[in-house]
Design a protein around this motif. Structure first.
Motif, PDB file in Angstrom:
ATOM      1  N   SER A  48       0.837  -1.198   0.000  1.00 21.52           N
ATOM      2  CA  SER A  48       0.000   0.000   0.000  1.00 21.52           C
ATOM      3  C   SER A  48       0.869   1.243   0.000  1.00 21.52           C
ATOM      4  N   THR A  57      -3.596   4.063  -2.181  1.00 24.04           N
ATOM      5  CA  THR A  57      -3.808   2.878  -2.997  1.00 24.04           C
ATOM      6  C   THR A  57      -3.329   1.650  -2.226  1.00 24.04           C
ATOM      7  N   TYR A  59      -2.810  -2.867  -2.819  1.00 22.42           N
ATOM      8  CA  TYR A  59      -2.888  -4.067  -3.651  1.00 22.42           C
ATOM      9  C   TYR A  59      -2.661  -5.279  -2.744  1.00 22.42           C
ATOM     10  N   SER A  72      -7.561  -1.573  -4.461  1.00 23.29           N
ATOM     11  CA  SER A  72      -8.428  -0.592  -3.806  1.00 23.29           C
ATOM     12  C   SER A  72      -7.824   0.800  -3.899  1.00 23.29           C
ATOM     13  N   TYR A  73      -8.714   1.791  -3.954  1.00 24.43           N
ATOM     14  CA  TYR A  73      -8.321   3.194  -4.015  1.00 24.43           C
ATOM     15  C   TYR A  73      -9.158   3.974  -3.016  1.00 24.43           C
ATOM     16  N   ARG A 132     -13.058  -0.898  -3.873  1.00 24.47           N
ATOM     17  CA  ARG A 132     -12.205  -2.073  -3.874  1.00 24.47           C
ATOM     18  C   ARG A 132     -12.817  -3.140  -4.761  1.00 24.47           C
TER      19      ARG A 132
END
Length: 393
Positions: A48, A57, A59, A72-73, A132
């Protein structure tokens, strides 16, 4: 352990002066943290970044049978100043443990939020957007959070998944927190569920200004604990079913001179469930908790015990002397709890089902190592074993 995005959302609550503990949903937060912690499954890695004070962000990649992951953002209109790098963040922000409830805070005045320019109001309400997507399931989660006023907040969460009824669901929460009491109004598209719940704190109202003494000044006796009571009521319009629960909580406050402790009692009269919990901070590094559930319709009961142990590094006298002699500007930046080497959590119930979790930090990585055991099944004692790794910059 909280993941990166949950930590960012808590940073938003902190920056916007929203008290997560002052709600009926958080009545049993201490017991859940000590007894209901999740044990990881398989191997999971999260990377992140807080690219800017307003944008984050993350992952995630996992291996549980098949390879899966998520992207996800998050966007926050309010700049976030909490330290979120794994190398220097405070572990108390990401590890759920015994919750020391603080004194109730007086809400901000409405005019504090006003911003004027050239005779016109230009202020905007703080907003958080989060999305997400899970791969390869193509499941989508979204969150819209908006502070409407110093005492009101709107939260809308949605899930899109082909496996759910109607392909997904939307949950709307309108939350109010005046300090003395809090209320929540809920609506969910799943079964057209409507609900309301509230929490009332006995004692002084933080919004009330102290009265000036008429004669000789008097010193008010400090309050060492807080008693709270709450209830919730919900009803599904489509399935014509509802529910009701009520709860009580007593917890010590920071000025309590003895061991901090929290006691709760919750009851669902329609289902016949009664639950009581007791959690105590038995030492600086040790917390204990017990929970007893009983159903007065079926006479079934369940007992759970749990503990949390914070392990700290022991500095030698040489290390202490070096730290005292070395100037602050030469010493590398460390987290406030950098001496914590790990946190051990354990729980057991009356059927000898055991949960273990070891959480901590190694260099610039956060880790969670966990296992779930069933001592009654000799042929397969270990039910779940896993490890999670987190890195954020």
């Amino acid at each position: 352990m909280l993941d990166f995005m949950e930590n960012v959302q808590n940073a938003f609550y902190e920056a916007s002066h929203w008290n997560l503990d002052n709600s009926y949903g958080a009545l049993n937060a201490t017991a859940r943290a000590l007894l209901d912690f999740q044990t990881p499954k398989g191997l999971r890695l999260q990377i992140s970044s807080l690219a800017a004070p307003n944008f984050a962000t993350s992952y995630t990649l996992g291996t549980v049978g098949v390879v899966d992951g998520s992207v996800s953002y998050l966007y926050s209109s309010l700049p976030l100043t909490r330290e979120l790098r794994t190398s220097s963040l405070e572990l108390h922000h990401v590890i759920k443990g015994y919750r020391h409830l603080q004194n109730l805070r007086k809400p901000d005045e409405d005019w504090w939020w006003e911003v004027w320019h050239a005779g016109q109001r230009i202020d905007r309400r703080d907003t958080l957007l989060y999305g997400r997507i899970f791969l390869p399931q193509s499941r989508l989660e979204a969150l819209y959070l908006r502070r409407l006023s110093p005492t009101r907040q709107l939260r809308i969460s949605a899930v899109s998944d082909s496996n759910l009824n109607n392909g997904g669901t939307i949950l709307t929460l309108l939350q109010n927190d005046t300090g003395k009491y809090s209320t929540e109004y809920m609506y969910s598209t799943d079964s057209a569920l409507m609900g309301v719940r509230g929490l009332y704190n006995f004692g002084a109202d933080p919004k009330a200004a102290p009265m000036a003494p008429i004669t000789a000044p008097q010193i008010a006796e400090p309050v060492h604990g807080r008693f709270s009571a709450g209830a919730e009521l919900y009803y599904g319009l489509l399935n014509k079913s509802g529910g009701l629960s009520t709860g009580l909580r007593f917890t010590t406050l920071p000025n309590h001179t003895g061991f901090p402790y929290t006691m709760t009692l919750t009851m669902n009269p329609l289902m016949g469930n009664l639950s009581s919990t007791y959690a105590v901070k038995a030492g600086p590094n040790l917390a204990l908790c017990s929970r007893f559930d009983f159903n007065f319709y079926s006479y079934e009961s369940e007992l759970q015990l749990g503990c949390e142990l914070w392990r700290r590094r022991r500095n030698t006298e040489v290390d202490w002397a070096v730290k005292k002699l070395r100037p602050d500007w030469k010493r590398p930046t460390t987290a406030p709890d950098d001496d914590v080497s790990g946190i051990l959590k354990a729980r057991v119930d009356q059927d000898w089902r055991i949960g273990l979790s070891w959480e901590g930090r190694i260099k610039e990585l956060l880790f969670t190592l966990g296992a779930s055991l069933d001592l009654k099944k000799r042929e397969q004692i270990f039910r779940v074993v896993g490890i999670e790794l987190q890195y954020s910059s």
